[in-house]
Design a protein around this motif. Structure first.
Motif, PDB file in Angstrom:
ATOM      1  N   ASP A 165     -85.926  -3.501  67.342  1.00  0.00           N
ATOM      2  CA  ASP A 165     -84.898  -2.512  67.652  1.00  0.00           C
ATOM      3  C   ASP A 165     -85.167  -1.231  66.856  1.00  0.00           C
ATOM      4  O   ASP A 165     -85.892  -1.223  65.873  1.00  0.00           O
ATOM      5  CB  ASP A 165     -83.514  -3.061  67.315  1.00  0.00           C
ATOM      6  CG  ASP A 165     -82.391  -2.266  67.946  1.00  0.00           C
ATOM      7  OD1 ASP A 165     -82.660  -1.511  68.897  1.00  0.00           O
ATOM      8  OD2 ASP A 165     -81.247  -2.373  67.464  1.00  0.00           O
ATOM      9  N   GLY A 166     -84.560  -0.160  67.344  1.00  0.00           N
ATOM     10  CA  GLY A 166     -84.683   1.109  66.649  1.00  0.00           C
ATOM     11  C   GLY A 166     -84.728   2.277  67.616  1.00  0.00           C
ATOM     12  O   GLY A 166     -84.763   2.110  68.844  1.00  0.00           O
ATOM     13  N   GLU A 167     -84.740   3.474  67.059  1.00  0.00           N
ATOM     14  CA  GLU A 167     -84.702   4.696  67.847  1.00  0.00           C
ATOM     15  C   GLU A 167     -85.843   4.790  68.851  1.00  0.00           C
ATOM     16  O   GLU A 167     -85.642   5.205  69.998  1.00  0.00           O
ATOM     17  CB  GLU A 167     -84.758   5.896  66.896  1.00  0.00           C
ATOM     18  CG  GLU A 167     -84.730   7.255  67.571  1.00  0.00           C
ATOM     19  CD  GLU A 167     -84.905   8.383  66.581  1.00  0.00           C
ATOM     20  OE1 GLU A 167     -84.430   9.499  66.872  1.00  0.00           O
ATOM     21  OE2 GLU A 167     -85.528   8.164  65.517  1.00  0.00           O
ATOM     22  N   ALA A 168     -87.055   4.417  68.438  1.00  0.00           N
ATOM     23  CA  ALA A 168     -88.218   4.510  69.325  1.00  0.00           C
ATOM     24  C   ALA A 168     -88.047   3.613  70.549  1.00  0.00           C
ATOM     25  O   ALA A 168     -88.391   3.997  71.673  1.00  0.00           O
ATOM     26  CB  ALA A 168     -89.490   4.145  68.572  1.00  0.00           C
ATOM     27  N   PHE A 169     -87.506   2.398  70.342  1.00  0.00           N
ATOM     28  CA  PHE A 169     -87.268   1.471  71.455  1.00  0.00           C
ATOM     29  C   PHE A 169     -86.199   2.028  72.394  1.00  0.00           C
ATOM     30  O   PHE A 169     -86.332   1.961  73.623  1.00  0.00           O
ATOM     31  CB  PHE A 169     -86.850   0.101  70.930  1.00  0.00           C
ATOM     32  CG  PHE A 169     -87.969  -0.697  70.331  1.00  0.00           C
ATOM     33  CD1 PHE A 169     -88.812  -1.456  71.138  1.00  0.00           C
ATOM     34  CD2 PHE A 169     -88.203  -0.683  68.965  1.00  0.00           C
ATOM     35  CE1 PHE A 169     -89.855  -2.196  70.602  1.00  0.00           C
ATOM     36  CE2 PHE A 169     -89.242  -1.409  68.414  1.00  0.00           C
ATOM     37  CZ  PHE A 169     -90.068  -2.164  69.226  1.00  0.00           C
ATOM     38  N   HIS A 170     -85.121   2.585  71.819  1.00  0.00           N
ATOM     39  CA  HIS A 170     -84.045   3.131  72.640  1.00  0.00           C
ATOM     40  C   HIS A 170     -84.532   4.319  73.467  1.00  0.00           C
ATOM     41  O   HIS A 170     -84.230   4.430  74.662  1.00  0.00           O
ATOM     42  CB  HIS A 170     -82.871   3.570  71.757  1.00  0.00           C
ATOM     43  CG  HIS A 170     -82.248   2.441  70.991  1.00  0.00           C
ATOM     44  ND1 HIS A 170     -81.386   2.641  69.935  1.00  0.00           N
ATOM     45  CD2 HIS A 170     -82.364   1.094  71.129  1.00  0.00           C
ATOM     46  CE1 HIS A 170     -80.996   1.478  69.454  1.00  0.00           C
ATOM     47  NE2 HIS A 170     -81.573   0.522  70.157  1.00  0.00           N
ATOM     48  N   ASN A 171     -85.299   5.209  72.821  1.00  0.00           N
ATOM     49  CA  ASN A 171     -85.805   6.381  73.537  1.00  0.00           C
ATOM     50  C   ASN A 171     -86.708   5.986  74.698  1.00  0.00           C
ATOM     51  O   ASN A 171     -86.619   6.555  75.791  1.00  0.00           O
ATOM     52  CB  ASN A 171     -86.580   7.280  72.564  1.00  0.00           C
ATOM     53  CG  ASN A 171     -85.667   8.096  71.671  1.00  0.00           C
ATOM     54  OD1 ASN A 171     -84.484   8.272  71.956  1.00  0.00           O
ATOM     55  ND2 ASN A 171     -86.203   8.597  70.570  1.00  0.00           N
ATOM     56  N   SER A 172     -87.566   5.011  74.461  1.00  0.00           N
ATOM     57  CA  SER A 172     -88.494   4.580  75.499  1.00  0.00           C
ATOM     58  C   SER A 172     -87.777   3.878  76.645  1.00  0.00           C
ATOM     59  O   SER A 172     -88.007   4.170  77.819  1.00  0.00           O
ATOM     60  CB  SER A 172     -89.560   3.655  74.891  1.00  0.00           C
ATOM     61  OG  SER A 172     -90.498   3.261  75.858  1.00  0.00           O
ATOM     62  N   GLY A 173     -86.903   2.936  76.309  1.00  0.00           N
ATOM     63  CA  GLY A 173     -86.206   2.167  77.342  1.00  0.00           C
ATOM     64  C   GLY A 173     -85.300   3.010  78.209  1.00  0.00           C
ATOM     65  O   GLY A 173     -85.280   2.865  79.437  1.00  0.00           O
ATOM     66  N   ARG A 174     -84.543   3.919  77.581  1.00  0.00           N
ATOM     67  CA  ARG A 174     -83.623   4.767  78.344  1.00  0.00           C
ATOM     68  C   ARG A 174     -84.376   5.729  79.249  1.00  0.00           C
ATOM     69  O   ARG A 174     -83.942   6.021  80.368  1.00  0.00           O
ATOM     70  CB  ARG A 174     -82.712   5.533  77.385  1.00  0.00           C
ATOM     71  CG  ARG A 174     -81.693   4.649  76.676  1.00  0.00           C
ATOM     72  CD  ARG A 174     -81.026   5.366  75.522  1.00  0.00           C
ATOM     73  NE  ARG A 174     -80.090   4.494  74.816  1.00  0.00           N
ATOM     74  CZ  ARG A 174     -79.579   4.768  73.629  1.00  0.00           C
ATOM     75  NH1 ARG A 174     -79.909   5.899  73.000  1.00  0.00           N
ATOM     76  NH2 ARG A 174     -78.743   3.929  73.038  1.00  0.00           N
ATOM     77  N   ILE A 232     -94.802   4.920  82.888  1.00  0.00           N
ATOM     78  CA  ILE A 232     -94.778   4.651  81.452  1.00  0.00           C
ATOM     79  C   ILE A 232     -93.917   5.666  80.709  1.00  0.00           C
ATOM     80  O   ILE A 232     -94.084   6.869  80.868  1.00  0.00           O
ATOM     81  CB  ILE A 232     -96.201   4.673  80.851  1.00  0.00           C
ATOM     82  CG1 ILE A 232     -97.155   3.807  81.674  1.00  0.00           C
ATOM     83  CG2 ILE A 232     -96.172   4.196  79.405  1.00  0.00           C
ATOM     84  CD1 ILE A 232     -98.609   3.938  81.252  1.00  0.00           C
ATOM     85  N   ALA A 233     -93.002   5.169  79.882  1.00  0.00           N
ATOM     86  CA  ALA A 233     -92.140   6.011  79.057  1.00  0.00           C
ATOM     87  C   ALA A 233     -92.558   5.897  77.599  1.00  0.00           C
ATOM     88  O   ALA A 233     -92.631   4.794  77.055  1.00  0.00           O
ATOM     89  CB  ALA A 233     -90.679   5.594  79.210  1.00  0.00           C
ATOM     90  N   ILE A 234     -92.841   7.042  76.983  1.00  0.00           N
ATOM     91  CA  ILE A 234     -93.179   7.086  75.564  1.00  0.00           C
ATOM     92  C   ILE A 234     -91.929   7.442  74.774  1.00  0.00           C
ATOM     93  O   ILE A 234     -91.316   8.485  74.999  1.00  0.00           O
ATOM     94  CB  ILE A 234     -94.262   8.142  75.269  1.00  0.00           C
ATOM     95  CG1 ILE A 234     -95.517   7.896  76.098  1.00  0.00           C
ATOM     96  CG2 ILE A 234     -94.602   8.174  73.779  1.00  0.00           C
ATOM     97  CD1 ILE A 234     -96.535   9.033  76.012  1.00  0.00           C
ATOM     98  N   GLY A 235     -91.547   6.580  73.858  1.00  0.00           N
ATOM     99  CA  GLY A 235     -90.419   6.862  72.978  1.00  0.00           C
ATOM    100  C   GLY A 235     -90.900   6.959  71.539  1.00  0.00           C
ATOM    101  O   GLY A 235     -91.599   6.065  71.062  1.00  0.00           O
ATOM    102  N   ILE A 236     -90.558   8.040  70.875  1.00  0.00           N
ATOM    103  CA  ILE A 236     -90.945   8.221  69.476  1.00  0.00           C
ATOM    104  C   ILE A 236     -89.690   8.218  68.617  1.00  0.00           C
ATOM    105  O   ILE A 236     -88.667   8.796  68.981  1.00  0.00           O
ATOM    106  CB  ILE A 236     -91.718   9.537  69.273  1.00  0.00           C
ATOM    107  CG1 ILE A 236     -93.039   9.502  70.050  1.00  0.00           C
ATOM    108  CG2 ILE A 236     -91.991   9.782  67.785  1.00  0.00           C
ATOM    109  CD1 ILE A 236     -93.845  10.794  69.959  1.00  0.00           C
ATOM    110  N   GLY A 237     -89.764   7.549  67.476  1.00  0.00           N
ATOM    111  CA  GLY A 237     -88.621   7.495  66.576  1.00  0.00           C
ATOM    112  C   GLY A 237     -88.826   6.472  65.485  1.00  0.00           C
ATOM    113  O   GLY A 237     -89.918   5.921  65.316  1.00  0.00           O
ATOM    114  N   GLU A 238     -87.775   6.204  64.765  1.00  0.00           N
ATOM    115  CA  GLU A 238     -87.822   5.211  63.692  1.00  0.00           C
ATOM    116  C   GLU A 238     -87.632   3.802  64.268  1.00  0.00           C
ATOM    117  O   GLU A 238     -87.147   3.633  65.385  1.00  0.00           O
ATOM    118  CB  GLU A 238     -86.728   5.504  62.667  1.00  0.00           C
ATOM    119  CG  GLU A 238     -86.871   6.835  61.950  1.00  0.00           C
ATOM    120  CD  GLU A 238     -85.729   7.069  60.981  1.00  0.00           C
ATOM    121  OE1 GLU A 238     -85.714   6.421  59.916  1.00  0.00           O
ATOM    122  OE2 GLU A 238     -84.858   7.892  61.300  1.00  0.00           O
TER     123      GLU A 238
END
Length: 218
Positions: A111-120, A93-99
């Motif tokens: 879409d958004g920063e949180a989705f990008h951080n988590s997916g990458r 599991i990857a936790i991404g935090i962001g807008e």
């Protein structure tokens, strides 16, 4: 500015499941997500949206990033408690935090920063020593938490299904007396399993994640 947490994950070794076991697993995941979403909204006033996709992958959106680690550990304890004589159930599991720049009823379309951080992050996690990782806009938080998550992994990786069951119920807010009644075992046995699962250390680190994340959000 509003920050969210996106958790993106997949079931480890899911390709080894036959069609029947895969369907059963998806049913268990769906039940878990529905139950946790309802309880979180009613008891903690958290809004959580979940989606299962590609058969063995899932994604969740939380409006309270500080609660993300508790959810991840809760999910892994739930999976590991579902005893299978052939395969141990677990998740990466990857936790991404962001807008969030765009929010849809379907998470796959958001879409958004949180989705990008988590997916990458999930894309590279097979190379990491832990099965839970964090990527946020704050490097100091990432360093602090990810070091702790490596140590946490040494605990979680050793849980037996019986120990994971106790951890899951404790994270769900049950007392040891309540757990003893649910599992039909002595309260002393519940306490022994909790100690064997290093529950005290798990609880402290989840609280630490909650506090330092809130500090960065403020």
């Amino acid at each position: 500015m509003s920050y969210y947490a996106v958790i993106t994950g997949d079931i480890i070794n899911s390709t080894k499941f036959d069609a029947f076991k895969r369907d059963k697993l998806l049913q268990k995941l769906d039940t878990f997500f529905r139950k946790y979403s309802a309880e979180s909204e009613n008891e903690m006033h958290l809004k959580i949206q979940f989606e299962i996709f590609r058969g063995d992958s899932f994604q969740g959106l939380l409006d309270s990033p500080a609660e993300a680690l508790k959810l991840c550990v809760l999910m892994r304890s739930y999976l590991k408690s579902q005893f299978d004589s052939e395969l141990t159930l677990d998740a990466r599991i990857a936790i991404g935090i962001g807008e969030i720049s765009y929010k849809s009823e379907k998470l796959s379309e958001s879409d958004g920063e949180a989705f990008h951080n988590s997916g990458r992050l999930l894309d590279v996690m097979k190379k990491l020593p832990q099965q839970i990782g964090l990527q946020s806009p704050w490097p100091n938080l990432n360093n602090d938490i990810n070091i702790g998550l490596v140590l946490l992994e040494t605990i979680i990786s050793k849980w037996t299904p019986l120990q994971a069951d106790v951890v899951y119920l404790k994270l769900s807010g049950q007392t040891e007396l309540q757990i003893s009644k649910i599992l039909n075992i002595a309260q002393s046995s519940v306490n022994q399993r909790a100690k064997a699962a290093s529950w005290g250390a798990v609880e402290i680190f989840i609280k630490h994640f909650n506090e330092v994340t809130k500090a960065n959000l403020s």
